[in-house]
Design a protein around this motif. Structure first.
Motif, PDB file in Angstrom:
ATOM      1  N   ILE A  27      43.823 104.694  30.128  1.00 54.08           N
ATOM      2  CA  ILE A  27      43.528 103.273  29.906  1.00 54.08           C
ATOM      3  C   ILE A  27      42.995 103.106  28.483  1.00 54.08           C
ATOM      4  O   ILE A  27      42.037 103.766  28.092  1.00 54.08           O
ATOM      5  N   LEU A  28      43.635 102.212  27.712  1.00 53.05           N
ATOM      6  CA  LEU A  28      43.197 101.962  26.344  1.00 53.05           C
ATOM      7  C   LEU A  28      41.894 101.176  26.362  1.00 53.05           C
ATOM      8  O   LEU A  28      41.754 100.193  27.091  1.00 53.05           O
ATOM      9  N   LEU A  29      40.944 101.606  25.562  1.00 53.23           N
ATOM     10  CA  LEU A  29      39.654 100.931  25.465  1.00 53.23           C
ATOM     11  C   LEU A  29      39.661  99.988  24.275  1.00 53.23           C
ATOM     12  O   LEU A  29      40.184 100.331  23.217  1.00 53.23           O
ATOM     13  N   PRO A  30      39.058  98.802  24.414  1.00 51.69           N
ATOM     14  CA  PRO A  30      38.994  97.897  23.266  1.00 51.69           C
ATOM     15  C   PRO A  30      38.126  98.516  22.169  1.00 51.69           C
ATOM     16  O   PRO A  30      37.161  99.213  22.455  1.00 51.69           O
ATOM     17  N   GLU A  31      38.483  98.248  20.925  1.00 51.76           N
ATOM     18  CA  GLU A  31      37.772  98.844  19.786  1.00 51.76           C
ATOM     19  C   GLU A  31      36.290  98.500  19.808  1.00 51.76           C
ATOM     20  O   GLU A  31      35.445  99.314  19.469  1.00 51.76           O
ATOM     21  N   LYS A  32      35.961  97.298  20.241  1.00 52.37           N
ATOM     22  CA  LYS A  32      34.568  96.852  20.251  1.00 52.37           C
ATOM     23  C   LYS A  32      33.709  97.697  21.197  1.00 52.37           C
ATOM     24  O   LYS A  32      32.554  97.989  20.910  1.00 52.37           O
ATOM     25  N   SER A  33      34.248  98.125  22.322  1.00 52.49           N
ATOM     26  CA  SER A  33      33.467  98.886  23.301  1.00 52.49           C
ATOM     27  C   SER A  33      33.265 100.333  22.868  1.00 52.49           C
ATOM     28  O   SER A  33      32.390 101.014  23.372  1.00 52.49           O
ATOM     29  N   THR A  34      34.067 100.811  21.937  1.00 51.22           N
ATOM     30  CA  THR A  34      33.947 102.204  21.506  1.00 51.22           C
ATOM     31  C   THR A  34      33.178 102.336  20.203  1.00 51.22           C
ATOM     32  O   THR A  34      33.041 103.428  19.685  1.00 51.22           O
ATOM     33  N   LYS A  35      32.669 101.223  19.666  1.00 54.03           N
ATOM     34  CA  LYS A  35      32.051 101.273  18.350  1.00 54.03           C
ATOM     35  C   LYS A  35      30.540 101.494  18.443  1.00 54.03           C
ATOM     36  O   LYS A  35      29.766 100.563  18.497  1.00 54.03           O
ATOM     37  N   LEU A  36      30.146 102.748  18.471  1.00 53.25           N
ATOM     38  CA  LEU A  36      28.747 103.126  18.334  1.00 53.25           C
ATOM     39  C   LEU A  36      28.723 104.094  17.162  1.00 53.25           C
ATOM     40  O   LEU A  36      29.337 105.157  17.216  1.00 53.25           O
ATOM     41  N   ASN A  37      28.091 103.684  16.098  1.00 53.87           N
ATOM     42  CA  ASN A  37      28.114 104.478  14.872  1.00 53.87           C
ATOM     43  C   ASN A  37      27.126 105.628  14.994  1.00 53.87           C
ATOM     44  O   ASN A  37      25.958 105.500  14.639  1.00 53.87           O
ATOM     45  N   SER A  38      27.602 106.739  15.520  1.00 53.58           N
ATOM     46  CA  SER A  38      26.730 107.887  15.729  1.00 53.58           C
ATOM     47  C   SER A  38      27.354 109.131  15.124  1.00 53.58           C
ATOM     48  O   SER A  38      28.521 109.148  14.754  1.00 53.58           O
ATOM     49  N   GLY A  39      26.542 110.172  15.033  1.00 52.84           N
ATOM     50  CA  GLY A  39      27.032 111.419  14.480  1.00 52.84           C
ATOM     51  C   GLY A  39      26.146 112.577  14.885  1.00 52.84           C
ATOM     52  O   GLY A  39      25.058 112.392  15.428  1.00 52.84           O
ATOM     53  N   LYS A  40      26.639 113.777  14.628  1.00 51.58           N
ATOM     54  CA  LYS A  40      25.907 114.998  14.937  1.00 51.58           C
ATOM     55  C   LYS A  40      25.407 115.597  13.633  1.00 51.58           C
ATOM     56  O   LYS A  40      26.162 115.744  12.678  1.00 51.58           O
ATOM     57  N   VAL A  41      24.109 115.936  13.593  1.00 48.58           N
ATOM     58  CA  VAL A  41      23.496 116.506  12.398  1.00 48.58           C
ATOM     59  C   VAL A  41      23.984 117.945  12.237  1.00 48.58           C
ATOM     60  O   VAL A  41      23.852 118.762  13.142  1.00 48.58           O
ATOM     61  N   VAL A  42      24.564 118.237  11.076  1.00 47.39           N
ATOM     62  CA  VAL A  42      25.122 119.548  10.783  1.00 47.39           C
ATOM     63  C   VAL A  42      24.125 120.385   9.974  1.00 47.39           C
ATOM     64  O   VAL A  42      23.969 121.573  10.214  1.00 47.39           O
ATOM     65  N   ALA A  43      23.432 119.749   9.033  1.00 41.33           N
ATOM     66  CA  ALA A  43      22.461 120.455   8.198  1.00 41.33           C
ATOM     67  C   ALA A  43      21.430 119.468   7.671  1.00 41.33           C
ATOM     68  O   ALA A  43      21.725 118.277   7.521  1.00 41.33           O
ATOM     69  N   VAL A  44      20.219 119.949   7.411  1.00 37.31           N
ATOM     70  CA  VAL A  44      19.156 119.099   6.868  1.00 37.31           C
ATOM     71  C   VAL A  44      18.517 119.781   5.670  1.00 37.31           C
ATOM     72  O   VAL A  44      18.480 121.007   5.574  1.00 37.31           O
ATOM     73  N   GLY A  45      18.012 118.960   4.760  1.00 36.32           N
ATOM     74  CA  GLY A  45      17.281 119.475   3.612  1.00 36.32           C
ATOM     75  C   GLY A  45      15.847 119.803   4.012  1.00 36.32           C
ATOM     76  O   GLY A  45      15.408 119.496   5.124  1.00 36.32           O
ATOM     77  N   PRO A  46      15.086 120.404   3.113  1.00 34.46           N
ATOM     78  CA  PRO A  46      13.719 120.817   3.430  1.00 34.46           C
ATOM     79  C   PRO A  46      12.731 119.666   3.531  1.00 34.46           C
ATOM     80  O   PRO A  46      11.669 119.795   4.141  1.00 34.46           O
ATOM     81  N   GLY A  47      13.049 118.519   2.944  1.00 34.21           N
ATOM     82  CA  GLY A  47      12.133 117.383   2.936  1.00 34.21           C
ATOM     83  C   GLY A  47      11.780 117.024   1.503  1.00 34.21           C
ATOM     84  O   GLY A  47      12.287 117.603   0.550  1.00 34.21           O
ATOM     85  N   THR A  48      10.889 116.066   1.363  1.00 38.97           N
ATOM     86  CA  THR A  48      10.478 115.614   0.039  1.00 38.97           C
ATOM     87  C   THR A  48       8.961 115.713  -0.062  1.00 38.97           C
ATOM     88  O   THR A  48       8.284 115.897   0.951  1.00 38.97           O
ATOM     89  N   HIS A  49       8.424 115.562  -1.263  1.00 46.40           N
ATOM     90  CA  HIS A  49       6.979 115.663  -1.473  1.00 46.40           C
ATOM     91  C   HIS A  49       6.402 114.282  -1.748  1.00 46.40           C
ATOM     92  O   HIS A  49       7.027 113.472  -2.436  1.00 46.40           O
ATOM     93  N   ASP A  50       5.197 114.017  -1.227  1.00 48.88           N
ATOM     94  CA  ASP A  50       4.514 112.773  -1.543  1.00 48.88           C
ATOM     95  C   ASP A  50       3.801 112.920  -2.886  1.00 48.88           C
ATOM     96  O   ASP A  50       3.877 113.962  -3.534  1.00 48.88           O
ATOM     97  N   LYS A  51       3.075 111.884  -3.308  1.00 40.01           N
ATOM     98  CA  LYS A  51       2.414 111.913  -4.617  1.00 40.01           C
ATOM     99  C   LYS A  51       1.357 113.004  -4.715  1.00 40.01           C
ATOM    100  O   LYS A  51       1.068 113.492  -5.800  1.00 40.01           O
TER     101      LYS A  51
END
Length: 97
Positions: A27-51
């Motif tokens: 069954i074909l799904l309407p484009e609107k019902s399949t649109k959840l902008n999500s993703g899987k995190v592949v890699a992350v940086g170490p972070g940033t430094h505050d002042k």
């Protein structure tokens, strides 16, 4: 040899999740019902430094499923796969089942 990108500072490398266009029964799904902008995190940086010089770590970790903004991020292509690079503060949240 496969390339691996390690993000710098507070950046997060995400592979977007493309929802299926039809169900297993065909069954074909309407484009609107399949649109959840999500993703899987592949890699992350170490972070940033505050002042003060204290490290502020990235809020997500590898393997997390995250909700992404509709626009933004930098498209990166590695080994014929498409990824997007976002800043930690641009990610809207994590998705849990």
């Amino acid at each position: 040899m496969a390339k691996r990108l390690i993000p710098t500072l507070n950046r997060v490398l995400v592979q977007k999740i493309v929802p299926p266009a039809k169900t297993t029964a065909g069954i074909l799904l309407p484009e609107k019902s399949t649109k959840l902008n999500s993703g899987k995190v592949v890699a992350v940086g170490p972070g940033t430094h505050d002042k003060a010089g204290n490290l502020i770590p990235v809020a997500v970790k590898e393997g997390d499923t995250v909700l992404l903004p509709e626009y933004g991020g930098t498209q990166v292509k590695l080994d014929d796969k498409e990824y997007h690079l976002f800043r930690d503060e641009d990610i809207l949240g994590t998705l849990h089942e």
